[in-house]
Scaffold this active site. Structure first.
Site, PDB file in Angstrom:
ATOM      1  N   GLY A   1       0.762  -1.249   0.000  1.00 42.61           N
ATOM      2  CA  GLY A   1       0.000   0.000   0.000  1.00 42.61           C
ATOM      3  C   GLY A   1       0.783   1.283   0.000  1.00 42.61           C
ATOM      4  O   GLY A   1       0.207   2.362  -0.161  1.00 42.61           O
TER       5      GLY A   1
ATOM      6  N   CYS B   1     -14.126   4.777 -27.896  1.00 37.96           N
ATOM      7  CA  CYS B   1     -15.424   5.430 -28.022  1.00 37.96           C
ATOM      8  C   CYS B   1     -16.116   5.558 -26.672  1.00 37.96           C
ATOM      9  O   CYS B   1     -17.142   4.920 -26.416  1.00 37.96           O
ATOM     10  CB  CYS B   1     -16.287   4.662 -29.013  1.00 37.96           C
TER      11      CYS B   1
END
Ligand SMILES: *Cc1c(COP(=O)(O)O)cnc(C)c1O
Length: 423
Positions: free
Chosen positions: A242, A346
């Site tokens: 982390g 798209c």
């Protein structure tokens, strides 16, 4: 211009180590990922040095970037692996990471995955629920095995990171709340084929502030003491991964030594082996995504820099609103412009950055998107039937393709038309 370690400009040309990015692009059509071998190695060795006073096993979180060349680089340095699926177990073993350095995390380990892990005698299962404990014990019994487990506790701390990558809050699906965990340890100890060996925690990803780690580790320390008093033999504390990296110019990358100091301060008195599971902080800054400008499109209010890399190649900006530094490969242009930097897919979400200042660019220019070594290629897809971006590894003056681009023929041949549609 400030750049990342192992990425710099010589004669205004972006280099990764001692290879010019432009020279790679002469061989490999864009977009492609490019990683510095030395940067990966250096990041691993920084962890090793920072944790040298503690009995530590560094288990690289394979999900950050699972290319065999990267796993082999780390395996050669002595790294273990944190894996979250059968595929990642296979990748780690195949790259030479020994099974006794593999820890298996994840909330949904299936029977097949547990079986594979047991057959290979991995170091530890990081267990996330009671039904998982029971299943591991049942499968182990059929093989007369006694797998070692840690239970992942959820310390309910706020990691102060993006909501999609925080994992240590009570509302997240991960781990077992501390209040309930004592009873789950009792249950684990009662199962015939389970060996309770440790405690596991992982509170989230891309943490820049070290305070949440300290909060979580203090809670873990308190809990380990309770478990020891309950009679459990706890010899492992797995503190997860982390630690964040500096994506933007004004972020300061947390210092691995400061992180190790916190670990020492919170946990060293417990006399346990510490497992760390860094992913992003080992590979994140070692990689860039190289792309070409396809068009510069002037809209009414803004200019678009349309790249040949899209959200299918790098989803972090669309998915996490992530910021990446974007730099020209040729840095000789002094005039600047502002662009919305977008991909070809798209979807309006296919945007890398809005209103970004860059040296004025033209079609054909090469662009480097920095800090793409982690959660880049592993989260990519072929949406819009765009071919996968190949991966390149640079070491000093040489480079090698470590994953090629598949051909359109290979991609289309993966589909099968059923007999009954073939007339
Ligand atoms: C994702 C993950 C890691 C690695 O996280 P980074 O932020 O990449 O260091 C480590 N452990 C577990 C359990 C994870 O899910």
């Amino acid at each position: 211009m400030k750049t990342k370690s192992h990425i710099s400009y010589f004669d205004n040309q972006m280099h990764i180590e001692n290879v010019s990015v432009e020279s790679i692009a002469k061989d490999i059509p864009t977009p492609f990922y490019c990683y510095s071998y030395s940067a990966i190695k250096a990041a691993y060795l920084e962890y090793e040095a920072a944790f040298s006073e503690l009995d530590t096993m560094i288990c690289y979180a394979v999900k950050a970037n699972s290319n065999q060349a990267i796993l082999k680089t780390l395996s050669d340095l002595g790294a273990g692996a944190d894996v979250v699926s059968e595929g990642e177990i296979r990748r780690a073993l195949s790259a030479g990471i020994p099974a006794n350095k593999i820890v298996f995390s994840g909330v949904a380990k299936t029977e097949a995955e547990i079986t594979l892990a047991l057959d290979n005698d991995i170091f530890q299962f990081n267990v996330e629920s009671e039904p998982e404990l029971l299943l591991i014990s049942q499968i182990a019994a059929t093989k007369n095995k006694f797998p070692a487990i840690s239970i992942r506790i959820n310390p309910n701390v706020c990691a102060k990171t993006h909501e999609k990558i925080t994992t240590g809050k009570s509302e997240n699906k991960f781990g077992i709340p501390i209040a309930k965990a004592r009873e789950v340890y009792r249950y684990a100890a009662s199962l015939p084929n389970i060996v309770v060996q440790g405690v596991d925690v992982h509170i989230g990803s891309q943490l820049i502030d070290l305070v949440p780690f300290e909060e979580a580790f203090n809670k873990v320390a308190e809990f380990v003491t309770i478990l020891k008093n309950d009679g459990h033999k706890i010899s492992i504390i797995d503190i997860g991964g982390g630690l964040g990296i500096d994506y933007s110019e004004d972020e300061i990358e947390p210092d691995k030594n400061a992180y190790a100091t916190i670990v020492k301060h919170c946990l060293s008195h417990l006399d346990c082996k510490i497992i760390i599971e860094p992913g992003r902080s080992i590979v994140g800054n070692a990689g860039i995504l190289v792309s070409s400008v396809v068009y510069v499109k002037k809209g009414e209010e803004r200019q678009f820099l349309i790249l040949d890399a899209g959200m299918n190649d790098l989803i972090r900006p669309s998915m996490y609103d992530a910021y990446h530094q974007i730099k020209p490969v040729n840095n000789s242009v002094t005039e600047v412009s502002h662009y919305d930097i977008v991909g070809p897919v798209c979807e309006t979400g296919d945007t890398f950055s809005k209103n970004r200042e860059l040296p004025t660019a033209k079609a054909g220019d090469l662009i480097g998107i920095l800090s793409c070594g982690a959660y880049g290629t592993v989260m990519s897809s072929t949406y819009n039937t765009r071919l996968n971006a190949p991966e390149i590894m640079v070491n000093d003056k040489k480079f090698a393709v470590i994953k090629p681009r598949l051909s359109y023929e290979e991609v289309i041949a993966q589909d099968i038309i059923p007999d009954w549609l073939l007339k």
